[in-house]
Scaffold this active site. Structure first.
Site, short mmCIF file in Angstrom:
data_model
loop_
_atom_site.label_atom_id
_atom_site.label_comp_id
_atom_site.label_asym_id
_atom_site.label_seq_id
_atom_site.Cartn_x
_atom_site.Cartn_y
_atom_site.Cartn_z
N TRP A 121 11.47 14.92 5.97
CA TRP A 121 10.50 15.86 5.36
C TRP A 121 10.71 15.82 3.85
O TRP A 121 11.85 16.01 3.39
CB TRP A 121 10.78 17.24 5.93
CG TRP A 121 9.89 18.34 5.47
CD1 TRP A 121 8.52 18.32 5.38
CD2 TRP A 121 10.30 19.64 5.05
NE1 TRP A 121 8.06 19.53 4.95
CE2 TRP A 121 9.13 20.36 4.73
CE3 TRP A 121 11.53 20.27 4.93
CZ2 TRP A 121 9.17 21.68 4.29
CZ3 TRP A 121 11.57 21.58 4.49
CH2 TRP A 121 10.40 22.27 4.17
N ASP A 137 18.36 21.31 10.95
CA ASP A 137 17.06 21.90 10.66
C ASP A 137 16.26 21.92 11.96
O ASP A 137 15.83 20.88 12.44
CB ASP A 137 16.34 21.07 9.57
CG ASP A 137 15.02 21.72 9.15
OD1 ASP A 137 14.69 22.80 9.67
OD2 ASP A 137 14.32 21.12 8.30
N LYS A 191 6.06 27.42 13.09
CA LYS A 191 5.24 26.61 14.01
C LYS A 191 5.26 27.18 15.43
O LYS A 191 4.23 27.29 16.07
CB LYS A 191 5.72 25.15 14.08
CG LYS A 191 6.41 24.64 12.87
CD LYS A 191 5.44 24.27 11.78
CE LYS A 191 6.26 24.07 10.52
NZ LYS A 191 5.70 23.29 9.50
C1 LMR Z 1 4.82 19.80 7.14
O1 LMR Z 1 5.74 19.00 7.07
O2 LMR Z 1 3.62 19.47 7.13
C2 LMR Z 1 5.12 21.26 7.27
O3 LMR Z 1 6.50 21.43 7.44
C3 LMR Z 1 4.57 22.07 6.19
C4 LMR Z 1 5.34 21.96 4.93
O4 LMR Z 1 5.75 23.00 4.41
O5 LMR Z 1 5.53 20.85 4.42
#
Ligand code: LMR
Length: 392
Positions: free
Chosen positions: A128, A208, A243
């Protein structure tokens, strides 16, 4: 002095929301930011949350401050779902605090680890994008290793090599389930190996867990987290309800600390309280209070778990449909059937990602990540066709 500041680009993922909204084409497909969508493309408020919110409005008699730890009823009510077993706190060795969303929890985990002496955090990439941003902003070094093997499974060798070459005082950030962005999770057997390696190397795990219940199931998705707390002396866990309770904009998260003994856990958490106070003082109450009310009520909890199960089933069905398409252009969709959660990474280059947006109104992250939940029986054929057209 402020004239030294230069214009920064908007967050690429969040910017997609506005680009998509501004596109007038009626058949546009939003596979960008990670929000769940129903088969009709909606992101409704959960029925259990609506009921809890109604109760909250009727019953809440003050909005006075809580404290940096937030709503501890919420923090504790979540624990059986996360940690399972007869004693989810492991005799008081696990305790937590509320945070503004999963991002607040990750931020606190990294900042607390740094305060405890961690200077480097190992992390499988891609990850991420905000993980790297949080580490950079917190001032810890990110040591990247490869997450995805060529066959679409997790590259355990790369993780093992990273752990074995770790330095004293390193931490490792692991996705508890539904890996974002790849959808490539560790199997239970791989988690067991990872826990062995963590025990051997002494690297501090930061987990996480942002999508529990959206992969294989509530218990299955917590396998790694539970294995870590069952066998290791310490860990930090960042949790998101954004989520799995559909509370995205209400920012509902929790941060848990697991140490050798209850007093140590409380000491560590007191540092979390101080960090929170200096950052956001205290988390927003409303969403967490609604979650607490759901979890304190057996009927609302059953409704939550049922709604979550239907979301999970829909994500699985979209994955299976994509996998059954075989290939689209040069993109092999078959591994998506083995992967989990809301995301998958497609091997598209920047030009192909730009073309699929410009020519086919398909919005996806610049990394090639798609939000599986943005696909429906109505648009999946169009999407696979667009993929074939840009990558053929
Ligand atoms: C995502 O990865 O799309 C979500 O976790 C929203 C975000 O805050 O990035």
């Amino acid at each position: 002095m402020l004239d030294t500041l230069t214009q920064q680009p908007p967050d690429a993922l969040l910017a997609l929301i506005k680009l998509y909204d501004a596109d007038p084409r009626p058949a546009k497909i939003d596979l960008g930011v990670g929000v769940y969508r129903t088969a009709d493309g909606a992101t409704p408020v959960f029925a259990c949350i609506k009921a809890a919110e109604a109760k909250l409005v009727a019953e809440q008699d003050t909005k006075a401050y809580l404290g940096p730890e937030g709503d501890m009823g919420f923090v504790h009510a979540l624990m059986p779902h996360i940690f399972g077993g007869d004693d989810p706190s492991q005799g008081g060795r696990i305790d937590g605090m509320q945070t503004p969303g999963g991002t607040g929890a990750v931020r606190l985990a990294v900042a607390l680890a740094k305060k405890a002496g961690v200077r480097r955090v190992l992390m499988g990439t891609p990850s991420w994008p905000n993980h790297a941003q949080i580490m950079a902003d917190t001032g810890v070094e990110l040591v990247a290793f490869n997450h995805a093997a060529a066959d679409g499974s997790a590259d355990l060798d790369a993780l093992a090599a990273a752990l074995k070459s770790a330095q004293r005082g390193d931490a490792v950030l692991l996705h508890g389930c539904c890996h974002n962005p790849t959808g490539i999770d560790y199997t239970p057997a791989q988690w067991d190996t990872i826990v062995d390696l963590l025990a051997e190397t002494g690297v501090l795990p930061i987990i996480d867990l942002a999508y529990q219940g959206l992969g294989a199931g509530m218990d299955e998705d917590a396998y790694g987290t539970r294995a870590v707390v069952a066998r290791l002396p310490q860990a930090l866990i960042a949790y998101s309800c954004d989520k799995n309770f559909g509370l995205y904009r209400d920012r509902v998260g929790a941060f848990y600390v697991f140490t050798r003994d209850p007093a140590q856990t409380q000491a560590a958490l007191s540092n979390g309280h101080a960090l929170a106070r200096a950052n956001w003082s205290m988390p927003p109450d409303h969403g967490a209070a609604a979650v607490r009310m759901v979890l304190e009520d057996a009927a609302l909890t059953a409704s939550w778990l049922e709604e979550l199960a239907s979301m999970r089933a829909r994500i699985r069905q979209v994955r299976d449909t994509l996998a059954a398409s075989g290939t689209a252009g040069h993109v092999n969709l078959v591994p998506l059937g083995q992967q989990q959660g809301m995301f998958a990474m497609l091997p598209l280059n920047k030009d192909q990602i730009a073309a699929i947006r410009a020519d086919h109104a398909v919005y996806m992250a610049g990394s090639g990540r798609i939000n599986i939940a943005g696909l429906t029986t109505d648009n999946i054929g169009t999407f696979v066709g667009a993929l074939a057209a840009v990558s053929g």
